[in-house]
Design a protein around this motif. Sequence first.
Motif, PDB file in Angstrom:
ATOM      1  N   PHE A   2      46.389  45.632  92.800  1.00  0.00           N
ATOM      2  CA  PHE A   2      45.327  44.726  92.361  1.00  0.00           C
ATOM      3  C   PHE A   2      45.703  43.296  92.712  1.00  0.00           C
ATOM      4  CE2 PHE A   2      44.171  41.615  89.163  1.00  0.00           C
ATOM      5  CZ  PHE A   2      42.782  41.702  89.163  1.00  0.00           C
ATOM      6  N   ARG A   3      46.921  42.901  92.358  1.00  0.00           N
ATOM      7  CA  ARG A   3      47.369  41.525  92.567  1.00  0.00           C
ATOM      8  C   ARG A   3      47.308  41.148  94.047  1.00  0.00           C
ATOM      9  NH1 ARG A   3      51.871  41.757  90.071  1.00  0.00           N
ATOM     10  NH2 ARG A   3      51.358  40.646  88.162  1.00  0.00           N
ATOM     11  N   GLU A   4      47.799  42.020  94.917  1.00  0.00           N
ATOM     12  CA  GLU A   4      47.788  41.712  96.355  1.00  0.00           C
ATOM     13  C   GLU A   4      46.367  41.538  96.876  1.00  0.00           C
ATOM     14  OE1 GLU A   4      50.063  44.559  98.599  1.00  0.00           O
ATOM     15  OE2 GLU A   4      51.875  44.159  97.422  1.00  0.00           O
ATOM     16  N   ALA A   5      45.440  42.371  96.419  1.00  0.00           N
ATOM     17  CA  ALA A   5      44.044  42.245  96.858  1.00  0.00           C
ATOM     18  C   ALA A   5      43.445  40.929  96.368  1.00  0.00           C
ATOM     19  CB  ALA A   5      43.222  43.434  96.364  1.00  0.00           C
ATOM     20  N   ALA A   6      43.718  40.579  95.102  1.00  0.00           N
ATOM     21  CA  ALA A   6      43.182  39.327  94.547  1.00  0.00           C
ATOM     22  C   ALA A   6      43.778  38.115  95.260  1.00  0.00           C
ATOM     23  CB  ALA A   6      43.445  39.263  93.048  1.00  0.00           C
ATOM     24  N   VAL A   7      45.070  38.154  95.545  1.00  0.00           N
ATOM     25  CA  VAL A   7      45.721  37.046  96.258  1.00  0.00           C
ATOM     26  C   VAL A   7      45.183  36.956  97.690  1.00  0.00           C
ATOM     27  CG1 VAL A   7      47.934  36.239  97.196  1.00  0.00           C
ATOM     28  CG2 VAL A   7      47.771  36.984  94.803  1.00  0.00           C
ATOM     29  N   ALA A   8      44.939  38.103  98.321  1.00  0.00           N
ATOM     30  CA  ALA A   8      44.379  38.099  99.685  1.00  0.00           C
ATOM     31  C   ALA A   8      42.993  37.447  99.688  1.00  0.00           C
ATOM     32  CB  ALA A   8      44.303  39.522 100.237  1.00  0.00           C
ATOM     33  N   MET A   9      42.186  37.705  98.645  1.00  0.00           N
ATOM     34  CA  MET A   9      40.873  37.043  98.553  1.00  0.00           C
ATOM     35  C   MET A   9      41.072  35.543  98.376  1.00  0.00           C
ATOM     36  SD  MET A   9      38.315  39.618  96.511  1.00  0.00           S
ATOM     37  CE  MET A   9      39.181  39.508  94.982  1.00  0.00           C
ATOM     38  N   HIS A  10      42.021  35.158  97.534  1.00  0.00           N
ATOM     39  CA  HIS A  10      42.316  33.736  97.329  1.00  0.00           C
ATOM     40  C   HIS A  10      42.685  33.074  98.656  1.00  0.00           C
ATOM     41  CE1 HIS A  10      44.784  30.222  96.326  1.00  0.00           C
ATOM     42  NE2 HIS A  10      43.957  30.100  95.312  1.00  0.00           N
ATOM     43  N   ASP A  11      43.499  33.763  99.445  1.00  0.00           N
ATOM     44  CA  ASP A  11      43.921  33.228 100.747  1.00  0.00           C
ATOM     45  C   ASP A  11      42.737  33.036 101.696  1.00  0.00           C
ATOM     46  OD1 ASP A  11      46.503  33.206  99.797  1.00  0.00           O
ATOM     47  OD2 ASP A  11      47.124  35.021 100.880  1.00  0.00           O
ATOM     48  N   GLN A  12      41.636  33.739 101.437  1.00  0.00           N
ATOM     49  CA  GLN A  12      40.413  33.606 102.251  1.00  0.00           C
ATOM     50  C   GLN A  12      39.451  32.568 101.662  1.00  0.00           C
ATOM     51  OE1 GLN A  12      39.737  35.107 105.211  1.00  0.00           O
ATOM     52  NE2 GLN A  12      41.841  35.827 105.099  1.00  0.00           N
ATOM     53  N   GLY A  13      39.874  31.895 100.579  1.00  0.00           N
ATOM     54  CA  GLY A  13      39.042  30.859  99.977  1.00  0.00           C
ATOM     55  C   GLY A  13      38.206  31.324  98.801  1.00  0.00           C
ATOM     56  N   ILE A  14      38.464  32.530  98.305  1.00  0.00           N
ATOM     57  CA  ILE A  14      37.754  33.048  97.134  1.00  0.00           C
ATOM     58  C   ILE A  14      38.651  32.797  95.918  1.00  0.00           C
ATOM     59  CG2 ILE A  14      36.668  35.063  96.084  1.00  0.00           C
ATOM     60  CD1 ILE A  14      35.424  34.321  98.798  1.00  0.00           C
ATOM     61  N   TYR A  15      38.187  31.983  94.990  1.00  0.00           N
ATOM     62  CA  TYR A  15      39.039  31.547  93.887  1.00  0.00           C
ATOM     63  C   TYR A  15      38.672  32.205  92.564  1.00  0.00           C
ATOM     64  CZ  TYR A  15      40.336  28.096  97.307  1.00  0.00           C
ATOM     65  OH  TYR A  15      40.767  27.504  98.451  1.00  0.00           O
ATOM     66  N   TYR A  16      39.684  32.764  91.916  1.00  0.00           N
ATOM     67  CA  TYR A  16      39.579  33.310  90.567  1.00  0.00           C
ATOM     68  C   TYR A  16      40.732  32.720  89.769  1.00  0.00           C
ATOM     69  CZ  TYR A  16      36.413  36.598  92.760  1.00  0.00           C
ATOM     70  OH  TYR A  16      35.372  37.139  93.461  1.00  0.00           O
ATOM     71  N   SER A  17      40.592  32.708  88.470  1.00  0.00           N
ATOM     72  CA  SER A  17      41.636  32.185  87.594  1.00  0.00           C
ATOM     73  C   SER A  17      42.939  32.948  87.829  1.00  0.00           C
ATOM     74  CB  SER A  17      41.191  32.324  86.143  1.00  0.00           C
ATOM     75  OG  SER A  17      42.307  32.265  85.280  1.00  0.00           O
ATOM     76  N   ARG A  18      43.989  32.209  88.139  1.00  0.00           N
ATOM     77  CA  ARG A  18      45.299  32.833  88.367  1.00  0.00           C
ATOM     78  C   ARG A  18      45.775  33.547  87.099  1.00  0.00           C
ATOM     79  NH1 ARG A  18      47.851  34.776  92.623  1.00  0.00           N
ATOM     80  NH2 ARG A  18      50.080  34.499  92.505  1.00  0.00           N
ATOM     81  N   GLY A  19      45.509  32.925  85.935  1.00  0.00           N
ATOM     82  CA  GLY A  19      45.888  33.540  84.665  1.00  0.00           C
ATOM     83  C   GLY A  19      45.177  34.867  84.451  1.00  0.00           C
ATOM     84  N   LEU A  20      43.880  34.918  84.775  1.00  0.00           N
ATOM     85  CA  LEU A  20      43.119  36.153  84.632  1.00  0.00           C
ATOM     86  C   LEU A  20      43.657  37.225  85.577  1.00  0.00           C
ATOM     87  CD1 LEU A  20      40.778  37.779  83.479  1.00  0.00           C
ATOM     88  CD2 LEU A  20      39.288  36.702  85.193  1.00  0.00           C
ATOM     89  N   ILE A  21      43.956  36.838  86.798  1.00  0.00           N
ATOM     90  CA  ILE A  21      44.524  37.787  87.766  1.00  0.00           C
ATOM     91  C   ILE A  21      45.829  38.359  87.212  1.00  0.00           C
ATOM     92  CG2 ILE A  21      45.637  37.984  90.030  1.00  0.00           C
ATOM     93  CD1 ILE A  21      43.501  35.961  91.044  1.00  0.00           C
ATOM     94  N   GLU A  22      46.681  37.506  86.686  1.00  0.00           N
ATOM     95  CA  GLU A  22      47.979  37.969  86.172  1.00  0.00           C
ATOM     96  C   GLU A  22      47.818  38.869  84.948  1.00  0.00           C
ATOM     97  OE1 GLU A  22      50.813  37.841  87.786  1.00  0.00           O
ATOM     98  OE2 GLU A  22      49.684  36.808  89.353  1.00  0.00           O
ATOM     99  N   ARG A  23      46.902  38.509  84.040  1.00  0.00           N
ATOM    100  CA  ARG A  23      46.671  39.352  82.857  1.00  0.00           C
ATOM    101  C   ARG A  23      46.160  40.738  83.260  1.00  0.00           C
ATOM    102  NH1 ARG A  23      44.677  34.513  81.037  1.00  0.00           N
ATOM    103  NH2 ARG A  23      42.500  35.140  81.257  1.00  0.00           N
ATOM    104  N   LEU A  24      45.218  40.774  84.197  1.00  0.00           N
ATOM    105  CA  LEU A  24      44.682  42.062  84.652  1.00  0.00           C
ATOM    106  C   LEU A  24      45.752  42.868  85.379  1.00  0.00           C
ATOM    107  CD1 LEU A  24      41.129  40.976  85.841  1.00  0.00           C
ATOM    108  CD2 LEU A  24      41.677  42.445  83.897  1.00  0.00           C
TER     109      LEU A  24
END
Length: 159
Positions: free
Chosen positions: A127-149
């Motif tokens: 999950f984390r790698e997919a969310a970080v990969a989206m972030h790297d493409q300019g899609i932003y989500y709360s880092r705290g939410l990503i870590e909690r999930l």
Amino acid sequence: MVFCDTTPLIALASIDRLDLLHQVLGDIAVAQAVAEECAQGGPISVPALRSLAWMTVYPDLPSDDAMILDLDRGEKQTILLARHHGGDLVVIDERRARGLAEYLGLRVTGTLGILARAKASGLIPSFREAAVAMHDQGIYYSRGLIERLAERLGEIVAN
């Protein structure tokens, strides 16, 4: 019936995993407004939604509902169509639109919810790698939410 807004489509397309939407939720419905927003193009290319066998594009509905007037066209039409067609779930990321959809009695998830379900089903390794990969493409989500999930899904951060 599941209705999806534009942002989750762009986010999943950014990591070439638009297929997760279908694998996790089955057939997906979108508003004409969403199909048009995706077709306008931008830094992240989304496939033509009408070309996907599991995607149905519904015509936009007229609206004068004051509660949704300040949402963008795609968000507005996603909520209107889900209510009109008795949608089971709405996939939408924007906080204001999510809150309104919930207020109107719709079940809501977002892109991170799709990734969490995909991880839990074994469709993605992390999950984390997919969310970080989206972030790297300019899609932003709360880092705290990503870590909690990620923690809830059993992904432990190596120190």
